[in-house]
Write an enzyme that holds these catalytic residues in place. Structure first.
Site, PDB file in Angstrom:
ATOM      1  N   SER A  26       0.861  -1.179   0.000  1.00  0.00           N
ATOM      2  CA  SER A  26       0.000   0.000   0.000  1.00  0.00           C
ATOM      3  C   SER A  26       0.895   1.226   0.000  1.00  0.00           C
ATOM      4  CB  SER A  26      -0.908   0.020   1.232  1.00  0.00           C
ATOM      5  OG  SER A  26      -1.617   1.240   1.313  1.00  0.00           O
TER       6      SER A  26
ATOM      7  N   LYS B  70      -0.521   6.673   3.360  1.00  0.00           N
ATOM      8  CA  LYS B  70       0.323   7.208   4.425  1.00  0.00           C
ATOM      9  C   LYS B  70      -0.249   6.907   5.804  1.00  0.00           C
ATOM     10  CE  LYS B  70       2.309  10.983   1.690  1.00  0.00           C
ATOM     11  NZ  LYS B  70       2.452  12.460   1.567  1.00  0.00           N
TER      12      LYS B  70
ATOM     13  N   ASP C 219      -6.832  -5.780   3.052  1.00  0.00           N
ATOM     14  CA  ASP C 219      -7.993  -5.481   2.221  1.00  0.00           C
ATOM     15  C   ASP C 219      -9.115  -5.168   3.189  1.00  0.00           C
ATOM     16  OD1 ASP C 219      -8.838  -5.196  -0.500  1.00  0.00           O
ATOM     17  OD2 ASP C 219     -10.277  -6.789  -0.113  1.00  0.00           O
ATOM     18  N   SER C 220      -9.731  -4.041   2.979  1.00  0.00           N
ATOM     19  CA  SER C 220     -10.728  -3.602   3.953  1.00  0.00           C
ATOM     20  C   SER C 220     -11.891  -2.918   3.253  1.00  0.00           C
ATOM     21  CB  SER C 220     -10.090  -2.644   4.975  1.00  0.00           C
ATOM     22  OG  SER C 220      -9.422  -1.583   4.326  1.00  0.00           O
TER      23      SER C 220
ATOM     24  N   ASP D 107     -16.224   6.731   6.967  1.00  0.00           N
ATOM     25  CA  ASP D 107     -16.200   7.150   8.371  1.00  0.00           C
ATOM     26  C   ASP D 107     -17.314   8.129   8.739  1.00  0.00           C
ATOM     27  OD1 ASP D 107     -14.041   5.528   8.806  1.00  0.00           O
ATOM     28  OD2 ASP D 107     -12.573   7.139   9.044  1.00  0.00           O
TER      29      ASP D 107
ATOM     30  N   HIS E 171     -11.282  -1.518  13.016  1.00  0.00           N
ATOM     31  CA  HIS E 171     -11.061  -2.818  12.392  1.00  0.00           C
ATOM     32  C   HIS E 171      -9.594  -3.025  12.038  1.00  0.00           C
ATOM     33  CE1 HIS E 171     -11.735   0.292   9.472  1.00  0.00           C
ATOM     34  NE2 HIS E 171     -11.558  -0.477   8.423  1.00  0.00           N
ATOM     35  N   ARG E 172      -8.937  -1.962  11.542  1.00  0.00           N
ATOM     36  CA  ARG E 172      -7.523  -2.098  11.153  1.00  0.00           C
ATOM     37  C   ARG E 172      -6.633  -2.230  12.382  1.00  0.00           C
ATOM     38  NH1 ARG E 172      -7.538   1.506   7.765  1.00  0.00           N
ATOM     39  NH2 ARG E 172      -7.957   0.101   6.043  1.00  0.00           N
TER      40      ARG E 172
ATOM     41  N   GLY F 115     -13.046   7.671   3.692  1.00  0.00           N
ATOM     42  CA  GLY F 115     -13.975   6.621   3.271  1.00  0.00           C
ATOM     43  C   GLY F 115     -15.375   6.828   3.823  1.00  0.00           C
TER      44      GLY F 115
END
Length: 220
Positions: free
Chosen positions: A22, A25, A85-86, A181, A206-207, A179
């Site tokens: 990826s 940043k 992957d999310s 959020d 989740h991350r 995204g």
């Protein structure tokens, strides 16, 4: 659960560079911080620094796409690689947008259009619920799957998964994050993901969950 031999092999990949599949940043900073906190002697390098182009994500699940990206970065760099992957899954929409979250409205990474499409797609469901006097919150969950490979043909990738449960708002709330959020509401905090500080979000997202789970497996 790792066997002792697998644990030994995993520990042997420390003290070297790993590639992050990826160029985001935010993701890079989060990986570096959590790996440093775990006292792992690993340097995380974004794939762009090695002139590695994005992989073709043609899997049908978060797990498949994470592994595809990790193998791609590892094959070109000849280094261990990590990929995530999310996306957002909404059960009322058959778990859409799912693996297509970043390009839900057609253009990859257009957050405003993706959010607008999600709001529009949920309007008929909300209207039907109100007609039936069942105006209940529409649930959603952010999903993150991480895959780590020691080499491109690693037959046993390390897989970690994080799930973040919430509700989907009818309009955006908060001006942070990225995204979906602004549409992801956390009832217990009375806040959207977009209104959380970066540290607060990383602690429960989740991350953040997936990275900590990955570290636990690598240190087992």
């Amino acid at each position: 659960m790792y066997t002792s031999q697998q644990s030994y092999e995993a520990n042997n990949i420390f003290k070297q560079d790993w590639v992050l599949a990826s160029n985001n940043k935010g993701k890079l900073a989060e990986f570096k911080r959590l790996f440093t906190d775990a006292n792992l002697n690993v340097t995380i390098i974004p794939q762009g620094q090695l002139d590695i182009e994005d992989a073709i994500e043609d899997g049908l699940s978060f797990v498949e796409n994470a592994i595809i990206k990790a193998r791609h970065a590892s094959r070109i760099s000849e280094l261990p690689a990590i990929a995530d992957d999310s996306g957002l899954c909404v059960p009322a929409l058959g778990n859409a947008p799912g693996i297509y979250s970043a390009r839900y409205a057609g253009e990859h990474g257009n957050d405003a259009n993706n959010n607008a499409k999600l709001i529009a797609d949920l309007q008929p469901i909300r209207a039907q619920n109100r007609t039936n006097n069942t105006d209940i919150p529409i649930k959603g969950m952010f999903v993150c799957v991480l895959a780590m490979v020691r080499h491109a043909d690693d037959p046993l990738p390390v897989i970690a998964q994080g799930l973040w449960q919430g509700e989907i708002l009818e309009q955006v709330h908060g001006d942070g994050g990225f995204g979906y959020d602004p549409l992801f509401w956390l009832a217990d905090l009375q806040a959207s993901a977009a209104s959380l500080s970066a540290d607060d979000k990383n602690n429960i997202s989740h991350r953040g969950q997936a990275i900590r789970q990955l570290l636990q497996q690598l240190q087992a």
